[in-house]
Design a protein around this motif. Structure first.
Motif, PDB file in Angstrom:
ATOM      1  N   PHE A 215       0.847  -1.192   0.000  1.00  0.00           N
ATOM      2  CA  PHE A 215       0.000   0.000   0.000  1.00  0.00           C
ATOM      3  C   PHE A 215       0.884   1.244   0.000  1.00  0.00           C
ATOM      4  O   PHE A 215       1.896   1.298   0.718  1.00  0.00           O
ATOM      5  CB  PHE A 215      -0.898   0.005   1.234  1.00  0.00           C
ATOM      6  N   LEU A 216       0.509   2.218  -0.817  1.00  0.00           N
ATOM      7  CA  LEU A 216       1.176   3.509  -0.850  1.00  0.00           C
ATOM      8  C   LEU A 216       0.161   4.613  -0.624  1.00  0.00           C
ATOM      9  O   LEU A 216      -0.885   4.639  -1.286  1.00  0.00           O
ATOM     10  CB  LEU A 216       1.868   3.743  -2.202  1.00  0.00           C
ATOM     11  N   MET A 217       0.455   5.511   0.276  1.00  0.00           N
ATOM     12  CA  MET A 217      -0.336   6.719   0.434  1.00  0.00           C
ATOM     13  C   MET A 217       0.392   7.850  -0.259  1.00  0.00           C
ATOM     14  O   MET A 217       1.498   8.238   0.151  1.00  0.00           O
ATOM     15  CB  MET A 217      -0.528   7.048   1.917  1.00  0.00           C
ATOM     16  N   LEU A 218      -0.184   8.351  -1.347  1.00  0.00           N
ATOM     17  CA  LEU A 218       0.396   9.467  -2.084  1.00  0.00           C
ATOM     18  C   LEU A 218      -0.326  10.765  -1.706  1.00  0.00           C
ATOM     19  O   LEU A 218      -1.325  10.751  -0.981  1.00  0.00           O
ATOM     20  CB  LEU A 218       0.281   9.227  -3.592  1.00  0.00           C
ATOM     21  N   ASP A 219       0.162  11.871  -2.200  1.00  0.00           N
ATOM     22  CA  ASP A 219      -0.473  13.153  -1.895  1.00  0.00           C
ATOM     23  C   ASP A 219      -1.953  13.141  -2.264  1.00  0.00           C
ATOM     24  O   ASP A 219      -2.791  13.692  -1.536  1.00  0.00           O
ATOM     25  CB  ASP A 219       0.214  14.287  -2.667  1.00  0.00           C
TER      26      ASP A 219
END
Length: 314
Positions: A215-219
């Motif tokens: 999982f990646l949380m981007l802007d």
């Protein structure tokens, strides 16, 4: 359009999988390939493009030649762990560099490349071809035009089956390839950050030699991703042996960019020759993010994980 006239090229890594795309770009744009190198002599592919090009399996001979012949561009198509080393060599030999993905395997390698750029005045251009894909460019424009504070929900799935040879080659050696996420994921990670902003949080749920998910949380996006070379992870409808499953879902809507890949290297070269190529800094965010991913301890299927993990039995 022959915009490569009078530009002298050399290529290192001629026997590799990706070299023909670079050769095609050079030929299409009228470049003059004067020298090539690989430690293997299985390079008959060159006859389709530049049959009279000088070839050597001797690295030192190649390095001396590109320096004394004042080569304008060195194209680097060698295994991942050699990209930084060969790019630095090219700049110190008097050439600008065009480097295949990934540009490096760590931020510290990028720092060495920046140092060589300062010392020599020569540039290095990473191949970031997904940024030139018309559908991806359109998506970026759409996201940029959305003035509301939207955070998109994204599922990225890329399964590209490979045979047993893969793990026996340098690609299956993490110290040489950087692992699966560098081998097949770097362009996708770059593309997502280019559109949705930098990584704010990264979690790895599953990591094996043939599959990685996290999982990646981007802007501007929450991204669940799964990358694999194992055909048994293909959805049932795509389970025939030659299948490649490339799927991107944005807020529940499928985003199709499965076509339009054939000329992206040529377009990349065209932009470089026009002085519009990408830079080390353009590649830096994805290298940083992937370095974090490859050194993270998997948490298991907890939190916001890719739905395919529900089907895994280990």
């Amino acid at each position: 359009m022959l915009i490569g006239n009078n530009k002298k090229f050399a290529i290192i890594g001629l026997a590799g999988y990706i070299a023909p795309r670079h050769l095609e770009a050079m030929k299409t744009l009228g470049c003059h390939l004067i020298c090539s190198h690989d430690i293997s002599d299985s390079v008959g592919i060159i006859d389709r493009y530049f049959p009279d090009t000088r070839f050597t399996t001797d690295y030192n001979e190649f390095k001396t030649f590109i320096s004394t012949e004042h080569v304008d561009f060195l194209s680097v198509c060698t295994p991942n762990y050699l990209h930084s080393r060969h790019s630095v060599m090219g700049m110190h030999s008097g050439a600008d560099v065009i480097c295949e993905k990934p540009l490096a395997l760590s931020v510290s390698e990028l720092d060495l490349m920046k140092k060589a750029r300062r010392e020599t005045g020569h540039r290095i251009h990473p191949i970031l071809q997904l940024r030139l894909h018309p559908e991806i460019m359109r998506l970026r424009e759409m996201v940029a035009a959305n003035s509301s504070p939207t955070v998109y929900d994204i599922d990225l799935t890329y399964i590209t089956p490979r045979g047993a040879w893969y793990m026996s080659s340098w690609k299956g050696m993490p110290e040489k390839s950087g692992g699966l996420v560098f081998n097949i994921g770097v362009h996708f990670i770059d593309m997502l950050q280019w559109i949705f902003g930098k990584v704010q949080q990264s979690t790895v749920h599953y990591s094996e030699a043939d599959c990685i998910a996290g999982f990646l949380m981007l802007d501007k996006a929450r991204v669940r991703y799964l990358l694999s070379i194992n055909r048994r992870y293909l959805p049932e409808a795509s389970s025939f042996e030659s299948a490649i499953y490339r799927h991107l879902s944005i807020n529940g809507n499928n985003f199709d960019f499965s076509s339009g890949f054939t000329n992206l290297h040529t377009l990349s070269y065209e932009k470089i020759l026009k002085g519009e190529g990408f830079s080390i800094e353009d590649a830096e965010a994805s290298i940083d993010a992937i370095e974090t991913i490859r050194t993270s301890r998997p948490t298991g299927a907890t939190g916001d994980f890719h739905p395919f993990l529900l089907n895994f039995r280990h």
